[in-house]
Write a protein that holds these residues in place. Structure first.
Motif, mmCIF file in Angstrom:
data_model
loop_
_atom_site.group_PDB
_atom_site.id
_atom_site.type_symbol
_atom_site.label_atom_id
_atom_site.label_comp_id
_atom_site.label_asym_id
_atom_site.label_seq_id
_atom_site.Cartn_x
_atom_site.Cartn_y
_atom_site.Cartn_z
ATOM 1 N N LYS A 1 -9.006 55.325 18.645
ATOM 2 C CA LYS A 1 -9.405 53.956 18.350
ATOM 3 C C LYS A 1 -10.897 53.777 18.522
ATOM 4 O O LYS A 1 -11.520 54.426 19.347
ATOM 5 N N ALA A 2 -11.425 52.876 17.740
ATOM 6 C CA ALA A 2 -12.831 52.502 17.855
ATOM 7 C C ALA A 2 -12.881 51.040 18.262
ATOM 8 O O ALA A 2 -12.029 50.257 17.854
ATOM 9 N N THR A 3 -13.864 50.659 19.070
ATOM 10 C CA THR A 3 -13.991 49.264 19.463
ATOM 11 C C THR A 3 -15.038 48.595 18.584
ATOM 12 O O THR A 3 -15.992 49.223 18.133
ATOM 13 N N THR A 4 -14.827 47.305 18.344
ATOM 14 C CA THR A 4 -15.743 46.546 17.501
ATOM 15 C C THR A 4 -15.629 45.065 17.809
ATOM 16 O O THR A 4 -14.662 44.625 18.441
ATOM 17 N N ASP A 5 -16.608 44.294 17.348
ATOM 18 C CA ASP A 5 -16.535 42.836 17.437
ATOM 19 C C ASP A 5 -16.377 42.230 16.040
ATOM 20 O O ASP A 5 -16.588 41.055 15.829
ATOM 21 N N GLN A 6 -15.940 43.055 15.105
ATOM 22 C CA GLN A 6 -15.802 42.648 13.710
ATOM 23 C C GLN A 6 -14.564 41.771 13.484
ATOM 24 O O GLN A 6 -14.544 40.947 12.576
ATOM 25 N N PHE A 7 -13.528 41.908 14.309
ATOM 26 C CA PHE A 7 -12.283 41.171 14.132
ATOM 27 C C PHE A 7 -12.132 40.136 15.239
ATOM 28 O O PHE A 7 -12.448 40.412 16.394
ATOM 29 N N LYS A 8 -11.617 38.949 14.884
ATOM 30 C CA LYS A 8 -11.413 37.887 15.861
ATOM 31 C C LYS A 8 -9.922 37.709 16.096
ATOM 32 O O LYS A 8 -9.147 37.580 15.152
ATOM 33 N N CYS A 9 -9.520 37.700 17.358
ATOM 34 C CA CYS A 9 -8.114 37.544 17.730
ATOM 35 C C CYS A 9 -7.671 36.099 17.493
ATOM 36 O O CYS A 9 -8.341 35.164 17.936
ATOM 37 N N SER A 10 -6.542 35.936 16.812
ATOM 38 C CA SER A 10 -6.032 34.590 16.543
ATOM 39 C C SER A 10 -5.338 33.986 17.761
ATOM 40 O O SER A 10 -5.113 32.789 17.807
ATOM 41 N N LYS A 11 -5.017 34.819 18.753
ATOM 42 C CA LYS A 11 -4.323 34.324 19.944
ATOM 43 C C LYS A 11 -5.307 33.799 20.993
ATOM 44 O O LYS A 11 -5.171 32.676 21.473
ATOM 45 N N CYS A 12 -6.302 34.601 21.353
ATOM 46 C CA CYS A 12 -7.232 34.199 22.416
ATOM 47 C C CYS A 12 -8.624 33.823 21.897
ATOM 48 O O CYS A 12 -9.426 33.272 22.632
ATOM 49 N N GLY A 13 -8.923 34.153 20.619
ATOM 50 C CA GLY A 13 -10.211 33.788 20.030
ATOM 51 C C GLY A 13 -11.352 34.730 20.352
ATOM 52 O O GLY A 13 -12.477 34.517 19.899
ATOM 53 N N LYS A 14 -11.110 35.777 21.122
ATOM 54 C CA LYS A 14 -12.169 36.732 21.485
ATOM 55 C C LYS A 14 -12.403 37.725 20.350
ATOM 56 O O LYS A 14 -11.555 37.940 19.496
ATOM 57 N N LYS A 15 -13.563 38.359 20.373
ATOM 58 C CA LYS A 15 -13.909 39.354 19.353
ATOM 59 C C LYS A 15 -13.984 40.757 19.942
ATOM 60 O O LYS A 15 -14.664 41.613 19.414
ATOM 61 N N GLU A 16 -13.273 40.995 21.029
ATOM 62 C CA GLU A 16 -13.237 42.321 21.644
ATOM 63 C C GLU A 16 -11.970 43.022 21.172
ATOM 64 O O GLU A 16 -10.875 42.765 21.669
ATOM 65 N N VAL B 1 -8.473 43.686 22.879
ATOM 66 C CA VAL B 1 -8.653 44.311 24.190
ATOM 67 C C VAL B 1 -8.358 43.309 25.308
ATOM 68 O O VAL B 1 -7.831 43.665 26.357
ATOM 69 N N THR B 2 -8.627 42.039 25.077
ATOM 70 C CA THR B 2 -8.464 41.009 26.091
ATOM 71 C C THR B 2 -6.996 40.655 26.346
ATOM 72 O O THR B 2 -6.527 40.712 27.478
ATOM 73 N N CYS B 3 -6.270 40.273 25.281
ATOM 74 C CA CYS B 3 -4.898 39.785 25.473
ATOM 75 C C CYS B 3 -3.827 40.760 25.011
ATOM 76 O O CYS B 3 -2.638 40.573 25.293
ATOM 77 N N GLY B 4 -4.179 41.814 24.261
ATOM 78 C CA GLY B 4 -3.211 42.824 23.846
ATOM 79 C C GLY B 4 -2.483 42.523 22.535
ATOM 80 O O GLY B 4 -1.587 43.239 22.152
ATOM 81 N N LYS B 5 -2.845 41.441 21.851
ATOM 82 C CA LYS B 5 -2.190 41.105 20.569
ATOM 83 C C LYS B 5 -2.479 42.199 19.541
ATOM 84 O O LYS B 5 -3.572 42.715 19.458
ATOM 85 N N ASN B 6 -1.428 42.546 18.761
ATOM 86 C CA ASN B 6 -1.564 43.568 17.728
ATOM 87 C C ASN B 6 -1.381 42.937 16.354
ATOM 88 O O ASN B 6 -0.563 42.049 16.180
ATOM 89 N N TRP B 7 -2.137 43.402 15.382
ATOM 90 C CA TRP B 7 -1.925 43.001 14.004
ATOM 91 C C TRP B 7 -2.435 44.101 13.080
ATOM 92 O O TRP B 7 -3.118 45.022 13.522
ATOM 93 N N LYS B 8 -2.063 43.999 11.825
ATOM 94 C CA LYS B 8 -2.484 45.010 10.851
ATOM 95 C C LYS B 8 -2.780 44.315 9.535
ATOM 96 O O LYS B 8 -2.297 43.224 9.253
ATOM 97 N N PHE B 9 -3.596 44.982 8.725
ATOM 98 C CA PHE B 9 -3.880 44.499 7.381
ATOM 99 C C PHE B 9 -4.311 45.675 6.529
ATOM 100 O O PHE B 9 -4.642 46.745 7.032
#
Length: 107
Positions: free
Chosen positions: A61-76, A98-106
């Motif tokens: 896995k690579a980390t980025t701030d490119q995606f925003k979590c719809s659950k917690c709103g963070k970009k980690e 990374v913050t809340c653990g929510k998973n999604w795919k596209f």
């Protein structure tokens, strides 16, 4: 006979009685084809979750701030890409917050 008599599977009995499933076809049907509509949806959810967990566990896995979590709103987030369909289709991107653990795919 078990699937026709099963009280938790009225959908299959109804399909046979209404003629949607021919009696001779029952001999050739697999167990997943005979289960109730509700159980088919549950099985599909289980398969998708297992596939997601399997793909998520092994790929780097690579980390980025490119995606925003719809659950917690963070970009980690951490993400990886995998070819899940035919070669002429785009790769599927799997993202985990990374913050809340929510998973999604596209795609």
């Amino acid at each position: 006979m078990f699937n026709i008599r099963d009280t938790k599977n009225p959908d299959f009995r109804r399909k046979v009685l209404l003629g949607h499933v021919k009696p001779e076809r029952i001999l050739e049907m697999s167990t997943p084809e005979m289960v109730s509509d509700q159980r088919q949806l549950e099985n599909e959810k289980i398969k998708k979750r297992a596939l997601f967990e399997c793909e998520r566990a092994g790929a780097p896995k690579a980390t980025t701030d490119q995606f925003k979590c719809s659950k917690c709103g963070k970009k980690e987030t951490a993400y990886h890409q995998m070819q899940t369909r035919s070669a002429d289709e785009p790769m599927t991107t799997f993202v985990t917050c990374v913050t809340c653990g929510k998973n999604w795919k596209f795609c």
